[in-house]
Write a protein that holds these residues in place. Structure first.
Motif, PDB file in Angstrom:
ATOM      1  N   ALA A 152      -9.908 -12.715  -8.791  1.00  0.00           N
ATOM      2  CA  ALA A 152      -9.770 -11.604  -7.721  1.00  0.00           C
ATOM      3  C   ALA A 152      -8.049 -11.441  -7.518  1.00  0.00           C
ATOM      4  N   ILE A 153      -7.720 -10.294  -7.867  1.00  0.00           N
ATOM      5  CA  ILE A 153      -6.154 -10.192  -7.890  1.00  0.00           C
ATOM      6  C   ILE A 153      -5.339 -10.647  -6.598  1.00  0.00           C
ATOM      7  N   PHE A 165     -24.899 -12.938 -17.074  1.00  0.00           N
ATOM      8  CA  PHE A 165     -23.869 -12.699 -15.973  1.00  0.00           C
ATOM      9  C   PHE A 165     -24.599 -13.645 -14.898  1.00  0.00           C
ATOM     10  N   ASP A 166     -23.640 -14.361 -14.094  1.00  0.00           N
ATOM     11  CA  ASP A 166     -24.054 -14.997 -12.850  1.00  0.00           C
ATOM     12  C   ASP A 166     -24.198 -14.105 -11.830  1.00  0.00           C
ATOM     13  N   PRO A 167     -25.469 -13.940 -11.191  1.00  0.00           N
ATOM     14  CA  PRO A 167     -25.497 -12.933 -10.164  1.00  0.00           C
ATOM     15  C   PRO A 167     -24.803 -13.062  -9.001  1.00  0.00           C
ATOM     16  N   VAL A 168     -24.458 -14.113  -8.452  1.00  0.00           N
ATOM     17  CA  VAL A 168     -23.790 -14.742  -7.332  1.00  0.00           C
ATOM     18  C   VAL A 168     -22.477 -14.146  -7.550  1.00  0.00           C
ATOM     19  N   GLY A 201     -17.672 -10.437  -7.306  1.00  0.00           N
ATOM     20  CA  GLY A 201     -16.577  -9.441  -7.776  1.00  0.00           C
ATOM     21  C   GLY A 201     -17.082  -8.111  -7.072  1.00  0.00           C
ATOM     22  N   ASN A 202     -18.350  -7.586  -7.067  1.00  0.00           N
ATOM     23  CA  ASN A 202     -18.460  -6.306  -6.177  1.00  0.00           C
ATOM     24  C   ASN A 202     -17.837  -6.474  -4.871  1.00  0.00           C
ATOM     25  N   GLU A 203     -18.023  -7.352  -4.063  1.00  0.00           N
ATOM     26  CA  GLU A 203     -17.357  -7.578  -2.783  1.00  0.00           C
ATOM     27  C   GLU A 203     -15.862  -7.392  -2.836  1.00  0.00           C
ATOM     28  N   ILE A 204     -15.134  -8.039  -3.748  1.00  0.00           N
ATOM     29  CA  ILE A 204     -13.568  -7.884  -4.126  1.00  0.00           C
ATOM     30  C   ILE A 204     -13.294  -6.465  -4.454  1.00  0.00           C
ATOM     31  N   GLY A 236     -24.078  -4.315 -12.354  1.00  0.00           N
ATOM     32  CA  GLY A 236     -22.787  -4.902 -12.473  1.00  0.00           C
ATOM     33  C   GLY A 236     -21.899  -4.242 -11.384  1.00  0.00           C
ATOM     34  N   TRP A 237     -20.839  -3.922 -11.703  1.00  0.00           N
ATOM     35  CA  TRP A 237     -19.722  -3.798 -10.648  1.00  0.00           C
ATOM     36  C   TRP A 237     -19.686  -2.080 -10.327  1.00  0.00           C
ATOM     37  N   LEU A 238     -20.664  -1.821  -9.837  1.00  0.00           N
ATOM     38  CA  LEU A 238     -20.862  -0.609  -9.143  1.00  0.00           C
ATOM     39  C   LEU A 238     -19.670  -0.195  -8.069  1.00  0.00           C
TER      40      LEU A 238
END
Length: 185
Positions: A57-58, A84-87, A92-95, A120-122
């Motif tokens: 997370a940048i 992929f680890d779903p958690v 990553g999606n929250e970031i 994934g990263w929707l």
């Protein structure tokens, strides 16, 4: 896409230096006082073999393991090569959901999960669609660039062929797009 936000599609084959290029641009943007947000994906190497993918997370520099080789793990969320680890995918999606607005949005990377399976990263797709950034760098493999170009037709495509090209391409991005963030939309 908001007219104020420029999307740069960074593309190249595996091992070409896409992430190295992104890391260089992120560092230069930070040094210029830009608000930099999003995620960078780093390889996890064991005895010089890529066995996983770690995400950073940048804004916080927090790191988590995103994926393991399908030879080492099995999940319901996977491609032919990665489980992929779903958690951590949700993390990553929250970031990415909280990344915009920002000056520089980094999404490393969007792939078949997002473009072909709508998984994934929707939130990365949504953040890019929002245009709430001055500049966005999104890493896309060559086989998916046409889909990315149809989603973001005004995007500029930059191809990297070898890691030795990363410093020159980073400098091109810095010279052409990393201006004062003061007028960010």
């Amino acid at each position: 896409m908001n007219e104020a936000g420029t999307v740069l599609i960074i593309t190249g084959w595996r091992g070409a230096g896409k992430t190295s290029l992104c890391q260089m641009v992120v560092e230069q943007a930070r040094q210029r006082g830009w608000d930099v947000a999003g995620v960078i994906s780093l390889p996890v190497l064991e005895k010089s073999v890529k066995t996983g993918i770690e995400i950073i997370a940048i804004r916080s520099n927090e790191r988590r393991l995103l994926a393991r080789s399908t030879a080492l793990a099995n999940t319901t969320l996977q491609t032919h090569a990665w489980a992929f680890d779903p958690v951590n995918m949700q993390w990553g999606n929250e970031i990415l959901k909280s990344a915009v607005p920002c000056d520089l949005l980094m999404v490393d990377e969007l792939g078949p999960l997002e473009f072909e399976r709508q998984q994934g990263w929707l939130e990365g797709l949504r953040a890019l669609d929002s245009g709430q950034f001055k500049l966005a760098l999104v890493v896309i493999r060559p086989e998916l660039v046409a889909q990315a170009r149809s989603r973001w037709p005004q995007a500029v495509e930059l191809q990297i062929n070898t890691v030795t090209e990363a410093p020159a391409l980073a400098q091109q991005i810095i010279d052409q797009w990393l201006r004062s963030p003061a007028n960010r939309s």
